[in-house]
Design an enzyme around this catalytic site. Structure first.
Site, short mmCIF file in Angstrom:
data_model
loop_
_atom_site.label_atom_id
_atom_site.label_comp_id
_atom_site.label_asym_id
_atom_site.label_seq_id
_atom_site.Cartn_x
_atom_site.Cartn_y
_atom_site.Cartn_z
N GLY A 37 0.83 -1.22 0.00
CA GLY A 37 0.00 0.00 0.00
C GLY A 37 0.85 1.26 0.00
N CYS A 40 2.12 6.68 1.85
CA CYS A 40 1.12 7.71 1.58
C CYS A 40 -0.28 7.21 1.95
CB CYS A 40 1.20 8.11 0.11
SG CYS A 40 -0.13 9.19 -0.39
N LYS A 49 -4.92 13.40 6.18
CA LYS A 49 -5.92 14.33 5.63
C LYS A 49 -7.34 13.92 6.00
CE LYS A 49 -2.61 15.80 5.00
NZ LYS A 49 -1.19 15.43 5.05
N ALA A 112 14.01 -7.62 -0.06
CA ALA A 112 15.10 -7.73 -1.03
C ALA A 112 16.42 -7.36 -0.37
CB ALA A 112 14.83 -6.80 -2.21
N GLY A 174 8.64 20.93 14.02
CA GLY A 174 7.81 22.00 13.45
C GLY A 174 7.65 21.87 11.95
N GLY A 175 7.81 20.64 11.44
CA GLY A 175 7.62 20.41 10.00
C GLY A 175 6.16 20.09 9.71
N ALA A 261 8.08 14.07 16.26
CA ALA A 261 7.88 14.29 14.81
C ALA A 261 9.05 15.10 14.29
CB ALA A 261 6.55 15.00 14.58
N HIS A 438 -15.51 36.62 -9.94
CA HIS A 438 -15.72 37.38 -8.70
C HIS A 438 -17.00 36.92 -8.03
CE1 HIS A 438 -15.87 40.74 -5.92
NE2 HIS A 438 -17.14 40.90 -6.27
C1 LIG Z 1 2.26 11.49 8.60
C2 LIG Z 1 2.70 11.77 7.19
C3 LIG Z 1 1.92 12.58 6.38
C4 LIG Z 1 2.30 12.85 5.08
N1 LIG Z 1 1.53 13.66 4.30
C5 LIG Z 1 1.91 13.94 3.03
C6 LIG Z 1 1.09 14.77 2.20
O1 LIG Z 1 0.05 15.25 2.61
N2 LIG Z 1 1.51 15.02 0.94
C7 LIG Z 1 2.68 14.51 0.46
O2 LIG Z 1 3.04 14.78 -0.69
N3 LIG Z 1 3.47 13.71 1.22
C8 LIG Z 1 3.09 13.40 2.48
N4 LIG Z 1 3.88 12.57 3.25
C9 LIG Z 1 5.10 11.99 2.64
C10 LIG Z 1 4.75 10.82 1.72
O3 LIG Z 1 3.89 9.91 2.39
C11 LIG Z 1 6.03 10.11 1.25
O4 LIG Z 1 6.87 11.09 0.65
C12 LIG Z 1 5.74 9.03 0.19
O5 LIG Z 1 4.68 8.20 0.60
C13 LIG Z 1 7.02 8.21 -0.05
O6 LIG Z 1 6.75 7.22 -1.03
P1 LIG Z 1 7.87 6.14 -1.39
O7 LIG Z 1 7.34 5.36 -2.55
O8 LIG Z 1 9.19 6.76 -1.48
O9 LIG Z 1 7.94 5.18 -0.10
P2 LIG Z 1 6.86 4.17 0.53
O10 LIG Z 1 5.48 4.50 0.11
O11 LIG Z 1 7.15 4.10 1.98
O12 LIG Z 1 7.21 2.76 -0.13
C14 LIG Z 1 8.31 2.00 0.25
C15 LIG Z 1 7.95 0.52 0.10
O13 LIG Z 1 9.17 -0.23 0.15
C16 LIG Z 1 8.95 -1.45 0.84
N5 LIG Z 1 10.28 -1.88 1.32
C17 LIG Z 1 11.12 -1.23 2.15
N6 LIG Z 1 12.28 -1.92 2.28
C18 LIG Z 1 12.18 -3.03 1.51
C19 LIG Z 1 13.05 -4.12 1.21
N7 LIG Z 1 14.29 -4.20 1.70
N8 LIG Z 1 12.59 -5.11 0.40
C20 LIG Z 1 11.34 -5.04 -0.12
N9 LIG Z 1 10.48 -4.01 0.11
C21 LIG Z 1 10.89 -3.01 0.90
C22 LIG Z 1 7.95 -1.06 1.93
O14 LIG Z 1 7.20 -2.19 2.35
C23 LIG Z 1 7.06 -0.02 1.21
O15 LIG Z 1 5.91 -0.60 0.63
C24 LIG Z 1 3.51 12.27 4.55
C25 LIG Z 1 4.29 11.45 5.36
C26 LIG Z 1 3.89 11.19 6.67
C27 LIG Z 1 4.74 10.29 7.53
#
Ligand SMILES: Cc1cc2nc3c(=O)[nH]c(=O)nc-3n(C[C@H](O)[C@H](O)[C@H](O)COP(=O)(O)OP(=O)(O)OC[C@H]3O[C@@H](n4cnc5c(N)ncnc54)[C@H](O)[C@@H]3O)c2cc1C
Length: 457
Positions: A37, A40, A49, A112, A174-175, A261, A438
């Site tokens: 999933g 995000c 959200k 992996a 404060g992020g 945080a 407007h």
């Molecule tokens: C509380 C919170 C709120 C946020 N709100 C926002 C927002 O409103 N808008 C926004 O733009 N961003 C937001 N973000 C940031 C955003 O969620 C992330 O930037 C984004 O989801 C990162 O996606 P990604 O594909 O890099 O990583 P991820 O979605 O984390 O995917 C990584 C995947 O890799 C897999 N994995 C990890 N290691 C291994 C391995 N060794 N072997 C196999 N699989 C592995 C994991 O299982 C996971 O499914 C938020 C983050 C947080 C924590």
């Protein structure tokens, strides 16, 4: 086993890379250890959200009398808020899981580990590939403050699972994550104290964008300390106590729960990037604009490269890497940072695109700037949403827009007009001349645009 492209991680970045590779006709495998999933959907953008909608409505209900409505007493039911979130999230996750099971991909639900630059171990299997895309995301950073581990804390992961409102909470940081959750808990009945190291919250952006948010937090009863240095945590009964310096004075603040945080770090745990010969610097996988690491056939996209922790950018990076991995002989696609954008979903919201004033100054780039406040804008007054302002930066000679910044109502929606105009390399004259209905919030953008249009050339 062999594939053209192996993608490690099936979150937003990894899935986008897989789709691009598949569309180019490559034989693509995705390896994800689960839960499937991605951040995000499961623990990031979408759950936060969803719950913020509840606290925003609650805050509006408290303002009933201001709009000529008979006030009602409103209480948050945390379990019900979280149940609504769970239901929505499971729907989004189901859809993503379906997409990952696309018959054009091979999906391995295992961890992996690199064995060499061209092989990974996936469970009991050894898999070879011509190209790899690392998209393993990020994890909450551990911060070594004396006593913090002993008193115990939660991160955003656990905050999104709480079934009852804590009486009080210390929010460290404060992020975006810290401020959104701090306001959610404050509005739903928790007494929140936010402790931030920098001079102002949202410290990556310009100060004038952060101050209206800080002011509104305080109006709502939150205690906000900026310019602090945390020294130690102690415990007294059920109370966790933070000891810190604030404006050179020793202070302490106490609460039932500590929400840490203070940021996330790239997740490279257990990947053994050393075996692949991939360079990591201060925990981040280094990449160029083509999203390649120092090993040209290994790419790194999304949070794992630590450039921006923002979903739509993770997706763009995934698409760039997917294309470049699938077409090694063709001219490469590159990331373009010109339109980098971010939204913080506090109230007032903060939204940015392009360069900040701070960045222009750091890069020695000349700019003109103009702002306009929401408390002087007709539509904002009708809505009773008067916090904040719009700020535009442009090139002094051409008027080309360098950056757009909004702190105020619906900033996250309004900023997209600026993104669109900047995408087409538009100027402040364009913004001033584009017809605006407007009365709308969007009209406010024309005021600083007109002011700048008079100064250019
Ligand atoms: C509380 C919170 C709120 C946020 N709100 C926002 C927002 O409103 N808008 C926004 O733009 N961003 C937001 N973000 C940031 C955003 O969620 C992330 O930037 C984004 O989801 C990162 O996606 P990604 O594909 O890099 O990583 P991820 O979605 O984390 O995917 C990584 C995947 O890799 C897999 N994995 C990890 N290691 C291994 C391995 N060794 N072997 C196999 N699989 C592995 C994991 O299982 C996971 O499914 C938020 C983050 C947080 C924590």
């Amino acid at each position: 086993m062999r594939h053209d492209i192996v993608i490690i991680g099936g979150g937003s970045a990894g899935y986008a890379a897989a789709r691009s590779g598949r569309d180019a006709g490559a034989n693509v495998a995705i390896v994800d250890q689960g839960p499937l999933g991605g951040l995000c959907i499961l623990r990031g953008c979408m759950p936060t959200k969803t719950i913020l909608r509840s606290s925003d409505i609650m805050a509006l209900m408290r303002r009933a009398a201001e709009f000529g409505l008979r006030p009602v007493e409103v209480h948050a039911d945390m379990a019900a808020i979280m149940a609504r979130k769970e239901e929505l999230i499971s729907g989004f996750a189901e859809y993503r899981i379906e997409q990952l099971h696309d018959p054009y991909f091979t999906l391995y639900q295992e961890q992996a580990i690199f064995l060499s630059p061209h092989t990974v171990q996936v469970g009991a299997k050894i898999i070879e590939a011509d190209q790899f895309i690392v998209a393993t995301g990020s994890v909450a950073q551990h911060i070594a403050i004396p006593g913090i581990d002993a008193v115990g804390y939660i991160t955003s992961d656990e905050a999104l699972q709480l079934q009852q409102s804590p009486k009080s909470m210390l929010v460290l940081g404060g992020g975006a994550v810290a401020t959104e959750l701090a306001q959610f808990f404050q509005r739903t009945g928790t007494q929140v104290t936010l402790i931030q190291r920098s001079q102002h919250i949202l410290s990556e952006g310009d100060e004038d964008l952060a101050r209206p948010v800080e002011a509104h937090f305080r109006e709502e009863g939150m205690q906000v300390f900026t310019n602090t240095q945390l020294h130690q945590f102690t415990v007294e009964g059920s109370q966790k106590i933070a000891h810190f310096t604030h404006d050179e004075e020793q202070k302490s603040a106490r609460a039932e729960v500590v929400l840490q945080a203070l940021g996330r770090r790239p997740n490279v745990d257990g990947l053994d990037l050393n075996a692949a010969g991939v360079q990591v610097e201060r925990g981040r996988v280094l990449v160029n604009a083509e999203m390649r690491t120092n090993q040209p056939h290994i790419f790194a996209v999304g949070d794992v490269n630590g450039i921006h922790e923002i979903v739509h950018i993770a997706i763009q990076q995934g698409e760039v890497a997917g294309h470049n991995a699938a077409y090694p002989g063709r001219p490469p696609h590159r990331m373009d940072d010109r339109l980098k954008a971010q939204v913080v979903f506090t109230d007032p919201q903060v939204a940015n695109v392009g360069l900040s004033e701070k960045e222009c100054q750091q890069q020695g780039m000349p700019y003109l700037v103009a702002s306009y406040p929401f408390d002087d804008h007709g539509k904002s007054l009708t809505l009773g949403e008067i916090h904040g302002h719009v700020k535009l930066l442009c090139e002094p000679r051409t008027g080309k827009i360098l950056g757009g910044h909004i702190v105020g109502p619906e900033a996250g929606e309004l900023v997209h007009e600026l993104v669109a105009v900047m995408y087409f390399h538009g100027t402040v004259r364009d913004l001033a001349q584009i017809p605006h209905y407007h009365p709308t919030l969007a009209e406010i953008i024309t005021y600083p645009a007109e002011e700048l249009a008079e100064q250019i050339g």
